[in-house]
Design a protein around this motif. Structure first.
Motif, PDB file in Angstrom:
ATOM      1  N   TYR A  45      94.908  24.578   4.477  1.00 34.97           N
ATOM      2  CA  TYR A  45      95.466  25.592   3.580  1.00 34.97           C
ATOM      3  C   TYR A  45      96.451  24.924   2.630  1.00 34.97           C
ATOM      4  CZ  TYR A  45      93.576  28.831   7.032  1.00 34.97           C
ATOM      5  OH  TYR A  45      92.743  29.513   7.875  1.00 34.97           O
ATOM      6  N   ASP A  46      96.493  25.406   1.409  1.00 39.16           N
ATOM      7  CA  ASP A  46      97.437  24.908   0.417  1.00 39.16           C
ATOM      8  C   ASP A  46      98.861  25.178   0.919  1.00 39.16           C
ATOM      9  OD1 ASP A  46      99.129  24.657  -1.893  1.00 39.16           O
ATOM     10  OD2 ASP A  46      97.374  24.956  -3.172  1.00 39.16           O
ATOM     11  N   CYS A  49     101.166  28.114  -0.031  1.00 41.27           N
ATOM     12  CA  CYS A  49     100.903  29.476   0.443  1.00 41.27           C
ATOM     13  C   CYS A  49     102.114  30.065   1.149  1.00 41.27           C
ATOM     14  CB  CYS A  49      99.681  29.523   1.347  1.00 41.27           C
ATOM     15  SG  CYS A  49      99.894  28.776   2.988  1.00 41.27           S
ATOM     16  N   ASP A  52     104.481  31.314  -1.601  1.00 46.95           N
ATOM     17  CA  ASP A  52     103.813  32.370  -2.363  1.00 46.95           C
ATOM     18  C   ASP A  52     103.652  33.643  -1.532  1.00 46.95           C
ATOM     19  OD1 ASP A  52     103.644  30.536  -4.428  1.00 46.95           O
ATOM     20  OD2 ASP A  52     101.469  30.279  -4.293  1.00 46.95           O
ATOM     21  N   LEU A  53     103.252  33.496  -0.266  1.00 47.20           N
ATOM     22  CA  LEU A  53     103.087  34.668   0.596  1.00 47.20           C
ATOM     23  C   LEU A  53     104.435  35.330   0.847  1.00 47.20           C
ATOM     24  CD1 LEU A  53     101.460  36.568   2.392  1.00 47.20           C
ATOM     25  CD2 LEU A  53     101.558  34.832   4.207  1.00 47.20           C
ATOM     26  N   ALA A  84      95.068  36.439  -0.113  1.00 49.09           N
ATOM     27  CA  ALA A  84      94.945  34.977   0.032  1.00 49.09           C
ATOM     28  C   ALA A  84      93.700  34.403  -0.626  1.00 49.09           C
ATOM     29  CB  ALA A  84      94.968  34.586   1.507  1.00 49.09           C
ATOM     30  N   ARG A  85      92.796  35.259  -1.112  1.00 49.85           N
ATOM     31  CA  ARG A  85      91.595  34.776  -1.802  1.00 49.85           C
ATOM     32  C   ARG A  85      91.386  35.485  -3.140  1.00 49.85           C
ATOM     33  NH1 ARG A  85      87.016  36.504   2.593  1.00 49.85           N
ATOM     34  NH2 ARG A  85      88.445  35.641   4.078  1.00 49.85           N
ATOM     35  N   ASN A  89      96.266  36.217  -7.136  1.00 51.70           N
ATOM     36  CA  ASN A  89      97.392  35.555  -6.472  1.00 51.70           C
ATOM     37  C   ASN A  89      97.878  34.392  -7.353  1.00 51.70           C
ATOM     38  OD1 ASN A  89      95.974  33.127  -5.799  1.00 51.70           O
ATOM     39  ND2 ASN A  89      95.240  34.001  -3.877  1.00 51.70           N
ATOM     40  N   TYR A  95      93.551  30.149  -0.909  1.00 53.76           N
ATOM     41  CA  TYR A  95      94.540  29.227  -0.337  1.00 53.76           C
ATOM     42  C   TYR A  95      93.876  28.348   0.715  1.00 53.76           C
ATOM     43  CZ  TYR A  95      98.500  31.324  -2.701  1.00 53.76           C
ATOM     44  OH  TYR A  95      99.378  31.749  -3.662  1.00 53.76           O
ATOM     45  N   PHE A 105      92.841  33.050   6.927  1.00 54.93           N
ATOM     46  CA  PHE A 105      94.209  32.801   6.483  1.00 54.93           C
ATOM     47  C   PHE A 105      95.187  33.710   7.232  1.00 54.93           C
ATOM     48  CE2 PHE A 105      97.793  33.857   3.737  1.00 54.93           C
ATOM     49  CZ  PHE A 105      98.186  32.640   3.223  1.00 54.93           C
TER      50      PHE A 105
END
Length: 133
Positions: A45-46, A49, A52-53, A84-85, A89, A95, A105
């Motif tokens: 995962y990036d 994230c 951002d989350l 997340a997709r 976002n 992500y 995710f």
């Protein structure tokens, strides 16, 4: 924010507390990533994230359903997995970075957010939610 390594990973459990997995931070193609190992399956995962989350949840201001799904399954709107997709976002899409394993995710990132003190996560058998701390 603490970054764990392969030799010292975060050890977590899925929100329903039914499966254990490990996560750590690494670099791939010059980008910080989170490596998630669940049994013999490895997901990427990036790393951004997490920030951002957290920002999205703060803006959302309330509990949000996780809605975890595999990559090929459709997501429910207004869930963490859907966000997340979503092309809306901050990175404009997934992500999850490993084709074929970009989903789930909302199964693996929320417990890490909880461990880092960025979120609260419910631990029911199903339909768990999270919110920013």
């Amino acid at each position: 924010m603490e970054k764990r390594t392969k030799d010292n990973p975060w050890k977590s459990k899925t929100p329903p507390q039914t499966s254990e997995y490990e996560m750590y931070v690494d670099e791939k193609d010059g980008k910080a990533i989170i490596v998630c190992t669940v049994g013999t399956t490895v997901l990427h995962y990036d790393y951004r994230c997490l920030a951002d989350l957290h920002a999205m949840l703060q803006e959302h201001g309330d509990w949000m359903e996780l809605g975890s799904k595999d990559e090929k399954q459709d997501t429910k709107a207004d869930t963490v997995e859907h966000w997340a997709r979503s092309p809306e976002n901050p990175i404009g899409g997934w992500y999850g970075l490993k084709k074929g394993f970009r989903g789930r995710f909302a199964m693996y990132i929320p417990p890490l957010m909880e461990e880092l003190g960025l979120a609260e996560v419910e631990h029911n058998q199903r339909n768990n939610r999270m919110r920013a701390k």
